[in-house]
Design a protein around this motif. Structure first.
Motif, short mmCIF file in Angstrom:
data_model
loop_
_atom_site.label_atom_id
_atom_site.label_comp_id
_atom_site.label_asym_id
_atom_site.label_seq_id
_atom_site.Cartn_x
_atom_site.Cartn_y
_atom_site.Cartn_z
N ASP A 14 38.52 47.94 34.37
CA ASP A 14 38.76 46.50 34.30
C ASP A 14 38.82 45.90 35.70
O ASP A 14 38.23 44.84 35.96
N ASN A 15 39.53 46.56 36.60
CA ASN A 15 39.64 46.06 37.98
C ASN A 15 38.26 46.04 38.66
O ASN A 15 37.95 45.12 39.43
N ILE A 16 37.45 47.06 38.39
CA ILE A 16 36.10 47.12 38.97
C ILE A 16 35.26 45.95 38.47
O ILE A 16 34.58 45.26 39.25
N LEU A 17 35.30 45.70 37.17
CA LEU A 17 34.51 44.60 36.60
C LEU A 17 34.93 43.25 37.16
O LEU A 17 34.09 42.40 37.47
N ARG A 18 36.23 43.06 37.30
CA ARG A 18 36.73 41.79 37.84
C ARG A 18 36.28 41.61 39.30
O ARG A 18 35.91 40.51 39.70
N GLU A 19 36.31 42.69 40.06
CA GLU A 19 35.91 42.61 41.46
C GLU A 19 34.41 42.32 41.59
O GLU A 19 33.99 41.47 42.39
N ILE A 20 33.61 43.00 40.80
CA ILE A 20 32.16 42.77 40.83
C ILE A 20 31.83 41.36 40.33
O ILE A 20 30.95 40.68 40.86
N GLY A 21 32.57 40.92 39.30
CA GLY A 21 32.36 39.57 38.80
C GLY A 21 32.70 38.51 39.83
O GLY A 21 32.05 37.46 39.90
N GLU A 22 33.71 38.78 40.64
CA GLU A 22 34.13 37.82 41.67
C GLU A 22 33.17 37.84 42.86
O GLU A 22 32.93 36.81 43.49
N TYR A 23 32.61 39.02 43.16
CA TYR A 23 31.72 39.15 44.32
C TYR A 23 30.41 39.84 43.91
O TYR A 23 30.13 40.98 44.31
N PRO A 24 29.59 39.18 43.09
CA PRO A 24 28.34 39.81 42.64
C PRO A 24 27.39 40.09 43.78
O PRO A 24 27.24 39.29 44.70
N ASN A 25 26.75 41.27 43.72
CA ASN A 25 25.74 41.67 44.70
C ASN A 25 26.31 41.75 46.12
O ASN A 25 25.58 41.58 47.10
N GLN A 26 27.60 42.01 46.22
CA GLN A 26 28.24 42.12 47.55
C GLN A 26 28.99 43.43 47.73
O GLN A 26 29.17 43.88 48.86
N MET A 27 29.44 44.04 46.63
CA MET A 27 30.32 45.20 46.72
C MET A 27 29.55 46.50 46.51
O MET A 27 28.89 46.70 45.49
N ARG A 28 29.66 47.42 47.51
CA ARG A 28 29.14 48.77 47.37
C ARG A 28 30.27 49.71 46.96
O ARG A 28 31.42 49.30 46.88
N LEU A 29 29.92 50.96 46.71
CA LEU A 29 30.95 51.93 46.32
C LEU A 29 32.06 52.00 47.36
O LEU A 29 33.25 51.98 47.01
N ILE A 30 31.71 52.07 48.62
CA ILE A 30 32.72 52.18 49.68
C ILE A 30 33.61 50.95 49.73
O ILE A 30 34.82 51.03 49.95
N ASP A 31 33.02 49.76 49.46
CA ASP A 31 33.79 48.52 49.48
C ASP A 31 34.79 48.49 48.32
O ASP A 31 35.95 48.11 48.49
N LEU A 32 34.32 48.90 47.14
CA LEU A 32 35.20 48.92 45.97
C LEU A 32 36.31 49.95 46.15
O LEU A 32 37.45 49.72 45.76
#
Length: 257
Positions: A14-32
């Motif tokens: 859930d936290n991953i989805l929210r983060e990707i939804g907030e920052y689409p096409n910006q977050m890589r594995l290392i960033d997450l």
């Protein structure tokens, strides 16, 4: 405190989805990994599973966006969303706090169409009931929904002479626009004896997933109650509108109008 049968892996997803939804096409594995505090090995497994399920899509540059499976789930949710059903459930909670009448209404041109009402302990009869239409310029629930229009648009909606219900009813477009402008800045609208003498209302807007106002909710009470409860009523009606907005898919900052 966590629930007894809490599943940490689902919380992480859930936290991953929210983060990707907030920052689409910006977050890589290392960033997450850094942002969410999940070790890279566990995160890799989660991302890989979510990608296979089409919850997320891995783009060029190894960044992520939300996937088509979530779009299908969202569409199914909005097909089942019923604002009236949600209103009666949530408004009952707000009435238990303020103990005054709450109404739900939508805007149709220059009128409010009332859809629902939950009554508090007051025996005073409201002048509006579900199914009735009422001039939007004479009601808080109408004015808060008019915040989506500029002055020229208001001129196109209303005649030059606005319908007056009491001596305090707004009667010109200029006055209406100024009142609506203030309501937009505040995030709520107030109506003092503009619909009926001795009555006061405070209203807040309900937004949908497209950040569009789809309805308004308002408390109505007599002057003696208003003098004692107006601050608490304002906070509670904003809270109710925010809850209904969340059910309708609105995710932006909820202190707005």
């Amino acid at each position: 405190m966590k629930e007894k049968y809490w599943v940490p892996a689902l919380e992480k997803a859930d936290n991953i989805l929210r983060e990707i939804g907030e920052y689409p096409n910006q977050m890589r594995l290392i960033d997450l990994s850094k942002k969410l505090g999940i070790n890279k090995s566990s995160l890799y497994s989660l991302l890989n599973t979510m990608e296979i399920l089409k919850w997320i899509v891995k783009e060029d540059g190894d960044t992520y966006t939300l996937g088509p499976a979530l779009g299908a789930v969202s569409a199914a949710y909005f097909r089942q969303f019923n604002i009236l059903q949600s209103f009666y459930k949530e408004a009952s909670l707000s009435v238990s706090v303020i103990n005054e009448h709450i109404q739900l209404g939508i805007l149709e041109e220059g009128n409010v169409v009332y859809l629902g009402k939950v009554e508090g302990a007051s025996r005073v009869r409201l002048i509006t009931d579900p199914g009735m239409r009422f001039p939007a310029n004479a009601s808080a629930i109408g004015k808060i929904q008019l915040t989506q229009y500029d002055k020229e648009e208001l001129k196109g909606i209303f005649p030059k002479e606005l319908e007056k219900k009491t001596p305090y009813t707004i009667s010109t477009i200029e006055e209406l626009y100024e009142n609506v402008r203030i309501a937009k800045e505040n995030g709520y609208a107030i109506e003092n004896e503009e619909a009926s003498l001795g009555f006061h209302c405070v209203a807040a807007p309900v937004y949908n997933y497209e950040n569009k106002i789809i309805a308004g909710v308002s408390f109505t009470m007599m002057t003696n109650s208003w003098d004692a409860k107006q601050d608490l009523a304002r906070e509670e009606i904003i809270s109710l509108a925010n809850r209904l907005s969340q059910f309708a898919g609105h995710t932006s900052s909820l202190n707005r109008a």
